[in-house]
Design a protein around this motif. Structure first.
Motif, mmCIF file in Angstrom:
data_model
loop_
_atom_site.group_PDB
_atom_site.id
_atom_site.type_symbol
_atom_site.label_atom_id
_atom_site.label_comp_id
_atom_site.label_asym_id
_atom_site.label_seq_id
_atom_site.Cartn_x
_atom_site.Cartn_y
_atom_site.Cartn_z
ATOM 1 N N UNK A 267 -2.786 -24.157 34.048
ATOM 2 C CA UNK A 267 -3.557 -24.505 35.297
ATOM 3 C C UNK A 267 -4.428 -25.487 35.155
ATOM 4 N N UNK A 268 -5.157 -25.774 33.869
ATOM 5 C CA UNK A 268 -5.900 -26.875 33.897
ATOM 6 C C UNK A 268 -4.955 -28.107 33.996
ATOM 7 N N UNK A 269 -3.806 -28.098 33.204
ATOM 8 C CA UNK A 269 -2.964 -29.219 33.267
ATOM 9 C C UNK A 269 -2.577 -29.755 34.662
ATOM 10 N N UNK A 270 -2.087 -28.953 35.398
ATOM 11 C CA UNK A 270 -1.532 -29.164 36.687
ATOM 12 C C UNK A 270 -2.695 -29.619 37.516
ATOM 13 N N UNK B 229 2.140 -29.055 53.910
ATOM 14 C CA UNK B 229 2.306 -30.070 52.592
ATOM 15 C C UNK B 229 1.493 -29.275 51.336
ATOM 16 N N UNK B 230 0.186 -29.149 51.731
ATOM 17 C CA UNK B 230 -0.754 -28.434 50.820
ATOM 18 C C UNK B 230 -0.209 -27.281 50.541
ATOM 19 N N UNK B 231 0.237 -26.342 51.238
ATOM 20 C CA UNK B 231 0.624 -25.161 50.759
ATOM 21 C C UNK B 231 1.748 -25.304 49.870
ATOM 22 N N UNK B 232 2.535 -26.123 50.192
ATOM 23 C CA UNK B 232 3.860 -26.382 49.319
ATOM 24 C C UNK B 232 3.520 -26.675 47.788
ATOM 25 N N UNK C 243 2.594 -25.250 42.325
ATOM 26 C CA UNK C 243 1.785 -25.276 40.861
ATOM 27 C C UNK C 243 1.631 -23.873 40.648
ATOM 28 N N UNK C 244 1.725 -22.919 41.427
ATOM 29 C CA UNK C 244 1.673 -21.399 41.070
ATOM 30 C C UNK C 244 2.703 -20.987 40.380
ATOM 31 N N UNK C 245 4.086 -21.382 41.002
ATOM 32 C CA UNK C 245 5.337 -20.935 40.461
ATOM 33 C C UNK C 245 5.552 -21.604 39.094
ATOM 34 N N UNK C 246 4.910 -22.639 38.821
ATOM 35 C CA UNK C 246 5.103 -23.514 37.308
ATOM 36 C C UNK C 246 4.282 -22.479 36.685
ATOM 37 N N UNK C 247 2.881 -22.291 36.890
ATOM 38 C CA UNK C 247 2.219 -21.399 36.148
ATOM 39 C C UNK C 247 2.779 -20.206 35.805
ATOM 40 N N UNK C 248 3.307 -19.487 36.804
ATOM 41 C CA UNK C 248 3.812 -18.353 36.504
ATOM 42 C C UNK C 248 5.203 -18.071 35.505
ATOM 43 N N UNK C 249 5.725 -19.245 35.716
ATOM 44 C CA UNK C 249 7.015 -19.521 34.768
ATOM 45 C C UNK C 249 6.665 -19.796 33.375
#
Length: 306
Positions: free
Chosen positions: A240-243, A273-276, A281-287
């Motif tokens: 999360x920090x990295x993103x 756009x902001x929500x996307x 970012x959330x999807x990458x964090x979860x993955x």
């Protein structure tokens, strides 16, 4: 292994829903009005405002807009940009690769920094460990954008070794990747070093030394695997920090990517756009957090048996 993975995917879905809801509420409760932003300096009449709100669906009740937003997310539909009038998926897709390159380079650098520092300083004299820990704490305490500015001042403006901005070639990736990697790498090195120093006191390490194994071989072959487990746990949370830091670092170095897209969209209150960007970012964090859980099973076979 299937059961814990499915459990982790279930919790990941809950995280995605929470991130989508939090971002949606934050944008709608923030000061300013989307219609005001879109009208700008052009003609401003009640009829024009009503037409813009109707075209974008902003005249519907907030609950209906929220449920429609979740329904479209489930179908992979991120909508159209309010400002650019293009599909959001096209906007994100055109800018995602520079950010991916930066994140991958920063991750690789942080691993090299963390493992290298830990192996070089584990078990060394107390004064050396204290000096290294002080430097690490200083780097960890500094925000990534400040590290980026210092790197720019030294290696770009003064020495001229690297370009100041842009994404022309691999040399333009070095300083931004280091700005992101240094705080993460120095934090992880402290965790790995502590794990190494505990591991070399375990009975298996005493037995290995009694059989004539050198210190370097003991650290590489046996102790490092034991020390990596807490680092993997911490590394998953640092994604999360990295993103978030990558968004700021891209702006500091004038790089293309999601950073420019996100900051521009926030300024224009371009909600789709902001929500996307938030959901990506959330999807990458979860993955990556899920992959970190799976990595436990690879690093420590005892977890697979349990």
């Amino acid at each position: 292994m299937l059961k814990p993975i499915l459990r982790r995917l279930g919790s990941g879905a809950a995280v995605l829903w929470a991130a989508a809801t939090a971002a949606y509420l934050a944008l709608h409760l923030a000061p300013g009005d989307t219609v005001d932003t879109l009208v700008g300096d052009g003609p401003d009449t009640p009829v024009i405002r009503a037409q813009i709100a109707a075209d974008l669906g902003l005249d519907r009740p907030a609950v209906v807009q929220y449920l429609d937003y979740l329904w479209r997310l489930l179908h992979g539909d991120f909508g159209r940009s309010y400002v650019l009038q293009r599909p959001v998926i096209d906007i994100i897709g055109s800018q995602i690769w520079p950010t991916v390159k930066l994140a991958l380079a920063a991750s690789a650098c942080s691993v090299v920094i963390a493992v290298g520092l830990a192996l070089l300083t584990a078990g060394r004299p107390r004064w050396l460990a204290g000096l290294v820990s002080t430097v690490e704490l200083t780097v960890v305490s500094a925000p990534a954008f400040l590290i980026g500015i210092l790197l720019l001042s030294l290696f770009s403006f003064r020495l001229g070794w690297f370009p100041v901005s842009g994404d022309r070639d691999a040399s333009a990736l070095v300083l931004p990747a280091l700005a992101l990697a240094l705080p993460i790498g120095t934090l992880l090195s402290q965790v790995i070093r502590d794990g190494l120093e505990r591991a070399v006191e375990e009975p298996f390490a005493v037995t290995a030394r009694a059989r004539g194994l050198t210190r370097r071989a003991l650290l590489w072959r046996h102790a490092l695997r034991h020390a990596l487990l807490p680092a993997v746990t911490l590394g998953g949370t640092l994604i999360g920090f990295l993103l978030s830091a990558a968004v700021v670092v891209e702006r500091v170095f004038g790089r293309p990517g999601l950073g420019q897209v996100a900051t521009q969209a926030v300024g224009d209150k371009d909600i789709p756009v902001v929500l996307a960007v938030v959901m990506l970012a959330a999807a990458v964090y979860v993955l990556l957090s899920t992959l970190a859980d799976v990595a436990y099973l690879v690093i420590d076979p005892r977890l697979r048996r349990s």
